[in-house]
Design an enzyme around this catalytic site. Sequence first.
Site, PDB file in Angstrom:
ATOM      1  N   HIS A 106      -3.874   6.741   1.686  1.00 62.33           N
ATOM      2  CA  HIS A 106      -4.131   5.462   1.031  1.00 62.33           C
ATOM      3  C   HIS A 106      -5.523   4.993   1.439  1.00 62.33           C
ATOM      4  O   HIS A 106      -5.885   5.059   2.618  1.00 62.33           O
ATOM      5  CB  HIS A 106      -3.064   4.441   1.451  1.00 62.33           C
ATOM      6  CG  HIS A 106      -3.516   3.024   1.269  1.00 62.33           C
ATOM      7  ND1 HIS A 106      -3.954   2.554   0.049  1.00 62.33           N
ATOM      8  CD2 HIS A 106      -3.632   1.986   2.139  1.00 62.33           C
ATOM      9  CE1 HIS A 106      -4.309   1.287   0.186  1.00 62.33           C
ATOM     10  NE2 HIS A 106      -4.124   0.922   1.440  1.00 62.33           N
ATOM     11  N   ASN A 110     -10.284  -1.102  -1.625  1.00 63.00           N
ATOM     12  CA  ASN A 110      -8.852  -0.868  -1.373  1.00 63.00           C
ATOM     13  C   ASN A 110      -8.072  -1.398  -2.573  1.00 63.00           C
ATOM     14  O   ASN A 110      -7.997  -2.601  -2.789  1.00 63.00           O
ATOM     15  CB  ASN A 110      -8.471  -1.604  -0.082  1.00 63.00           C
ATOM     16  CG  ASN A 110      -7.004  -1.474   0.263  1.00 63.00           C
ATOM     17  OD1 ASN A 110      -6.174  -1.123  -0.579  1.00 63.00           O
ATOM     18  ND2 ASN A 110      -6.665  -1.785   1.505  1.00 63.00           N
ATOM     19  N   CYS A 168       0.818  -1.220   0.000  1.00 59.55           N
ATOM     20  CA  CYS A 168       0.000   0.000   0.000  1.00 59.55           C
ATOM     21  C   CYS A 168       0.849   1.266   0.000  1.00 59.55           C
ATOM     22  O   CYS A 168       0.387   2.326  -0.412  1.00 59.55           O
ATOM     23  CB  CYS A 168      -0.924   0.009   1.209  1.00 59.55           C
ATOM     24  SG  CYS A 168      -1.936  -1.467   1.304  1.00 59.55           S
TER      25      CYS A 168
HETATM   26  N1  ACO Z   1     -18.874 -10.009   6.813  1.00 62.42           N
HETATM   27  C1  ACO Z   1     -19.482 -10.348   7.948  1.00 62.42           C
HETATM   28  N2  ACO Z   1     -18.826 -10.674   9.086  1.00 62.42           N
HETATM   29  C2  ACO Z   1     -17.486 -10.630   9.014  1.00 62.42           C
HETATM   30  C3  ACO Z   1     -16.790 -10.287   7.859  1.00 62.42           C
HETATM   31  C4  ACO Z   1     -17.544  -9.974   6.727  1.00 62.42           C
HETATM   32  N3  ACO Z   1     -16.988  -9.619   5.558  1.00 62.42           N
HETATM   33  N4  ACO Z   1     -15.466 -10.355   8.108  1.00 62.42           N
HETATM   34  C5  ACO Z   1     -15.331 -10.728   9.385  1.00 62.42           C
HETATM   35  N5  ACO Z   1     -16.556 -10.908   9.935  1.00 62.42           N
HETATM   36  C6  ACO Z   1     -16.887 -11.301  11.292  1.00 62.42           C
HETATM   37  C7  ACO Z   1     -15.767 -12.033  11.978  1.00 62.42           C
HETATM   38  O1  ACO Z   1     -15.765 -13.393  11.613  1.00 62.42           O
HETATM   39  C8  ACO Z   1     -16.120 -11.835  13.424  1.00 62.42           C
HETATM   40  O2  ACO Z   1     -17.121 -12.752  13.765  1.00 62.42           O
HETATM   41  P1  ACO Z   1     -17.154 -13.414  15.245  1.00 62.42           P
HETATM   42  O3  ACO Z   1     -17.279 -12.248  16.184  1.00 62.42           O
HETATM   43  O4  ACO Z   1     -18.355 -14.278  15.176  1.00 62.42           O
HETATM   44  O5  ACO Z   1     -15.845 -14.115  15.365  1.00 62.42           O
HETATM   45  C9  ACO Z   1     -16.730 -10.436  13.440  1.00 62.42           C
HETATM   46  O6  ACO Z   1     -17.081 -10.148  12.089  1.00 62.42           O
HETATM   47  C10 ACO Z   1     -15.778  -9.391  13.935  1.00 62.42           C
HETATM   48  O7  ACO Z   1     -14.504  -9.649  13.326  1.00 62.42           O
HETATM   49  P2  ACO Z   1     -13.301  -8.717  13.581  1.00 62.42           P
HETATM   50  O8  ACO Z   1     -12.175  -9.121  12.703  1.00 62.42           O
HETATM   51  O9  ACO Z   1     -13.053  -8.630  15.042  1.00 62.42           O
HETATM   52  O10 ACO Z   1     -13.942  -7.390  13.045  1.00 62.42           O
HETATM   53  P3  ACO Z   1     -13.417  -5.947  13.202  1.00 62.42           P
HETATM   54  O11 ACO Z   1     -14.403  -5.146  13.939  1.00 62.42           O
HETATM   55  O12 ACO Z   1     -11.993  -5.887  13.631  1.00 62.42           O
HETATM   56  O13 ACO Z   1     -13.468  -5.473  11.678  1.00 62.42           O
HETATM   57  C11 ACO Z   1     -11.973  -5.120   9.845  1.00 62.42           C
HETATM   58  C12 ACO Z   1     -12.691  -6.137  10.686  1.00 62.42           C
HETATM   59  C13 ACO Z   1     -12.993  -4.278   9.076  1.00 62.42           C
HETATM   60  C14 ACO Z   1     -11.070  -5.813   8.859  1.00 62.42           C
HETATM   61  C15 ACO Z   1     -11.198  -4.212  10.800  1.00 62.42           C
HETATM   62  O14 ACO Z   1     -10.362  -4.955  11.646  1.00 62.42           O
HETATM   63  C16 ACO Z   1     -10.395  -3.215  10.097  1.00 62.42           C
HETATM   64  O15 ACO Z   1     -10.903  -2.258   9.578  1.00 62.42           O
HETATM   65  N6  ACO Z   1      -9.083  -3.415  10.060  1.00 62.42           N
HETATM   66  C17 ACO Z   1      -8.187  -2.606   9.293  1.00 62.42           C
HETATM   67  C18 ACO Z   1      -7.686  -3.424   8.232  1.00 62.42           C
HETATM   68  C19 ACO Z   1      -7.990  -2.908   6.878  1.00 62.42           C
HETATM   69  O16 ACO Z   1      -8.836  -2.103   6.643  1.00 62.42           O
HETATM   70  N7  ACO Z   1      -7.243  -3.403   5.990  1.00 62.42           N
HETATM   71  C20 ACO Z   1      -7.300  -2.998   4.657  1.00 62.42           C
HETATM   72  C21 ACO Z   1      -6.236  -3.654   3.934  1.00 62.42           C
HETATM   73  S1  ACO Z   1      -4.691  -3.348   4.595  1.00 62.42           S
HETATM   74  C22 ACO Z   1      -4.214  -1.852   4.182  1.00 62.42           C
HETATM   75  O17 ACO Z   1      -4.537  -1.374   3.143  1.00 62.42           O
HETATM   76  C23 ACO Z   1      -3.394  -1.094   5.116  1.00 62.42           C
END
Ligand code: ACO
Length: 330
Positions: free
Chosen positions: A257, A287, A113
């Site tokens: 980004h 993304n 990224c």
């Molecule tokens: N749809 C529905 N449910 C989902 C999905 C989905 N697509 N993905 C995960 N879940 C579920 C998980 O299985 C989990 O279920 P559980 O509680 O029954 O175990 C629940 O949602 C919560 O999962 P978490 O991973 O704890 O969710 P979180 O609130 O952390 O959100 C996310 C996940 C959006 C990825 C968040 O961590 C985030 O924004 N992280 C930043 C990472 C990012 O944006 N990366 C982009 C790429 S990297 C970069 O460009 C820098």
Amino acid sequence: MPRTEFIATGFYVPPRVVTNDELAGMMDTSDEWITQRSGIKTRRWVEPGTTCAAVAFEATTTALTRAGMKAADLDCIVFATTTPDHFFPGNGVYLQRMLGIPGIPALDVRDQCSGFIYGLSVADAWIRTGQYRRILLVGAEIQSPGLDLTTAGRDTAVLFGDGAGVAILGPTDADRGVLSTHLYADGQHAEKLWMDGPGVSHVPWISSELIAAGKHRVRMEGREVFKHASTCMPQSVMTALHANGLTPADITLLIPHQANLRISEMVQKQLGLRDDQVVNNIQKYGNTTAASIPIALDEAIADGRLKRGDLLVLTAFGSGFTWASAAIRW
Ligand code: ACO
């Protein structure tokens, strides 16, 4: 010493729009979950078989036309991507071949990224020292064929999209251009956002076992990425501002980004910026990793959001972890 200016930009996204509802038909997810956690409503996917070099070529054609230049006027290619068409050689030579400009150097940048800003930093140094005068800087990604479109892959499959953005860079003696770039990495976190294989740490490099174990899929510790990104990006912006005797109030446009709308909102809040100072288009494209900044830049220019003399700041964070910023007088 001259400064580096942006002569022209261009971007390309494939025509196929993939909605959150379409993804919900493939895996256990929903428009509500995706929108709430990431801000993404749609992303673009290529038709199977489209190469990363091919989408970069489309974006380059646009930029060349806008610059009133021919491909033969370029004297260097810097190509940032996380999703190369082949293990080797890198994408730069394939784009060079499509452009029909043999002989000029083609550098591939692998900083995910942060790749576009890493590439900008290298290109800026070359232009200021006079080594090259017309550099094509590319950020391009084809994520869609690598996504795990089952519920097991839903945490990352809903985030990524395909696209390409480019800039043609050259020297200027005017009082504008790239003011400074700032690059960082911390390999302690390499496995928090990564793809394990194929790679030479596996013997053989690729195998049916490796694929059965899902090692060819993106793995991400989402919360760790969120935490580090929302700290490192504002820090890197402040470093860029301090280096040039500027403050957040001086920023005309910040292009972060496009990782996740929630991350961009955190960055905006920590820097105390207004909505009109920050560019967000992740809602449309998801993304697109190394392509996200040049795509957002091109859209911001088209929307009339950048005028001569404005202060543009770029910041990125991604796998590695790597992060970076740049301050540019437009
Ligand atoms: N749809 C529905 N449910 C989902 C999905 C989905 N697509 N993905 C995960 N879940 C579920 C998980 O299985 C989990 O279920 P559980 O509680 O029954 O175990 C629940 O949602 C919560 O999962 P978490 O991973 O704890 O969710 P979180 O609130 O952390 O959100 C996310 C996940 C959006 C990825 C968040 O961590 C985030 O924004 N992280 C930043 C990472 C990012 O944006 N990366 C982009 C790429 S990297 C970069 O460009 C820098």
